[in-house]
Design a protein around this motif. Structure first.
Motif, PDB file in Angstrom:
ATOM      1  N   THR A 171       0.823  -1.212   0.000  1.00  0.00           N
ATOM      2  CA  THR A 171       0.000   0.000   0.000  1.00  0.00           C
ATOM      3  C   THR A 171       0.855   1.259   0.000  1.00  0.00           C
ATOM      4  N   SER A 172       2.032   1.200   0.600  1.00  0.00           N
ATOM      5  CA  SER A 172       2.890   2.387   0.684  1.00  0.00           C
ATOM      6  C   SER A 172       3.289   2.902  -0.693  1.00  0.00           C
ATOM      7  N   TYR A 175       1.338   5.813  -1.677  1.00  0.00           N
ATOM      8  CA  TYR A 175       1.422   6.991  -0.809  1.00  0.00           C
ATOM      9  C   TYR A 175       2.882   7.330  -0.499  1.00  0.00           C
ATOM     10  N   GLU A 177       4.254  10.054  -0.156  1.00  0.00           N
ATOM     11  CA  GLU A 177       4.364  11.160   0.793  1.00  0.00           C
ATOM     12  C   GLU A 177       4.305  10.677   2.243  1.00  0.00           C
ATOM     13  N   LEU A 178       3.895   9.427   2.423  1.00  0.00           N
ATOM     14  CA  LEU A 178       3.792   8.872   3.780  1.00  0.00           C
ATOM     15  C   LEU A 178       4.882   7.826   4.045  1.00  0.00           C
ATOM     16  N   SER A 179       5.908   7.807   3.230  1.00  0.00           N
ATOM     17  CA  SER A 179       6.929   6.763   3.328  1.00  0.00           C
ATOM     18  C   SER A 179       7.575   6.696   4.709  1.00  0.00           C
ATOM     19  N   TYR A 182       5.187   4.946   7.121  1.00  0.00           N
ATOM     20  CA  TYR A 182       5.166   3.496   6.909  1.00  0.00           C
ATOM     21  C   TYR A 182       6.419   2.855   7.491  1.00  0.00           C
ATOM     22  N   LEU A 287      -5.899   2.699   5.063  1.00  0.00           N
ATOM     23  CA  LEU A 287      -5.477   2.836   3.668  1.00  0.00           C
ATOM     24  C   LEU A 287      -5.296   1.458   3.024  1.00  0.00           C
ATOM     25  N   ASP A 291      -6.703   0.315  -0.585  1.00  0.00           N
ATOM     26  CA  ASP A 291      -5.685   0.327  -1.640  1.00  0.00           C
ATOM     27  C   ASP A 291      -4.667  -0.809  -1.532  1.00  0.00           C
ATOM     28  N   ARG A 308      -9.931   7.211   3.013  1.00  0.00           N
ATOM     29  CA  ARG A 308      -8.644   7.870   2.744  1.00  0.00           C
ATOM     30  C   ARG A 308      -8.562   9.214   3.460  1.00  0.00           C
ATOM     31  N   LYS A 312      -5.682  10.068   6.369  1.00  0.00           N
ATOM     32  CA  LYS A 312      -4.729  11.172   6.194  1.00  0.00           C
ATOM     33  C   LYS A 312      -4.871  12.217   7.288  1.00  0.00           C
TER      34      LYS A 312
END
Length: 335
Positions: A171-172, A175, A177-179, A182, A287, A291, A308, A312
């Protein structure tokens, strides 16, 4: 039900376990719920049982593979948990550790109902949530920091294949921007393995009875981080609140009862560090259910959008405590 012979491997195991005779006729029904096992309900003139065989490739759209020896960990989980809370775990009737087949007692659907079914139908019982929270807390507390169980349940390969990779790593990719979020959550799960966890602690794997719940399907049982079970179950309550917005407050109350009961039973993780990671993990699991490799089967587009949005908002708020978590949850659902 069909009246015939079971699939060869299941039939042979049933004979080996002494559950049926070689030429005995039986009624059987393939259980289609779930994606990780070939599961059968078998009924003879004198007995009734459930028998399952782990699948190497899970029955989902994406390529998703997992070690099939996980059924051996499931057998160990039920065997030991039944000693802790006898009424809430199934009795093992047979276990073939080489062919990864497990048989256990069957629960009558007139006496027990799958909790997921109740939740989808807006049947909300705080008593059920408290009981489930207490069971999970007692299990985590019993196994906590006991070396002999750590050795028995080390199963990182299965947990990675069934949870870390499909829910977080896969799923990462959607996203970037959310690395960092995660990576930190995965790192926390890996570095804080302190007890035996169920790994799939979900309403679909919990039967609700008049006097007590029954915990099923522990294929992902392993030595792990207790917040995963807590977050995984609570995540399902959030999803139901998104589906049934008209009664969202009921699901929030369920969540509070479940978590309060759990923390009262196992207060060890009731501290800022664990609660912060629990809240973050909630967002990432949300998420994953829209996804990831195991998307929610009953969600429409609008449900996915709201999921989502909620995830976020939790992450970007960066105030990871329970009060703030519940405020964000309620504000997004009622908006």
């Amino acid at each position: 039900m069909k009246i015939n012979k079971l699939p060869k491997e299941i039939h042979s195991a049933s004979i080996k376990f002494g559950l049926i005779d070689e030429n005995e006729k039986c009624q059987f029904n393939k259980i289609t719920d779930g994606v990780s096992s070939d599961i059968w309900h078998v009924k003879t003139s004198s007995s009734e049982y459930c028998i399952k065989r782990a699948l190497k490739k899970l029955a989902v759209k994406e390529d998703w593979f997992a070690p099939i020896d996980r059924s051996n960990f499931e057998a160990n989980y039920f065997t030991h948990c039944k000693k802790i809370i006898p009424e809430s775990f199934p009795k093992i009737l047979g276990h073939d550790h080489k062919n990864f087949i497990l048989a256990m007692e069957w629960y009558n659907n007139k006496e027990f109902v799958v909790w997921k079914k109740n939740l989808l139908n807006k049947s909300i019982s705080l008593k059920d949530a408290k009981r489930v929270g207490k069971i999970l807390g007692k299990i985590h507390k019993y196994y906590f920091q006991k070396k002999r169980f750590k050795k028995m349940f080390i199963n990182d390969k299965t947990f990675y294949s069934i949870r870390i990779e499909p829910y977080l790593i896969f799923t990462s990719k959607f996203y970037p921007e959310l690395s960092s979020c995660y990576k930190s959550s995965i790192n926390f799960l890996k570095k804080n393995q302190t007890t035996v966890i169920h790994g799939d602690f979900s309403p679909k794997n919990i039967l609700i009875g008049k006097s007590y719940p029954i915990i099923l399907d522990a294929e992902t049982a392993c030595w792990g981080n207790p917040i995963f079970d807590l977050a995984f179950l609570n995540n399902h309550l959030i999803l139901k609140s998104i589906l049934n917005k008209d009664v969202y407050k009921g699901y929030i109350s369920l969540s509070k009862s479940f978590i309060k009961s759990y923390l009262a039973t196992f207060p060890t993780i009731n501290n800022d560090n664990y609660i912060r990671e629990f809240v973050k993990l909630q967002a990432l699991l949300l998420l994953a259910r829209v996804d990831g490799k195991s998307p929610v089967e009953y969600f429409l587009k609008n449900h996915k959008v709201m999921t989502r949005t909620l995830a976020k908002k939790i992450i970007f708020e960066e105030t990871y405590n329970l009060n703030n978590f519940y405020t964000i949850w309620e504000n997004v659902i009622r908006s």
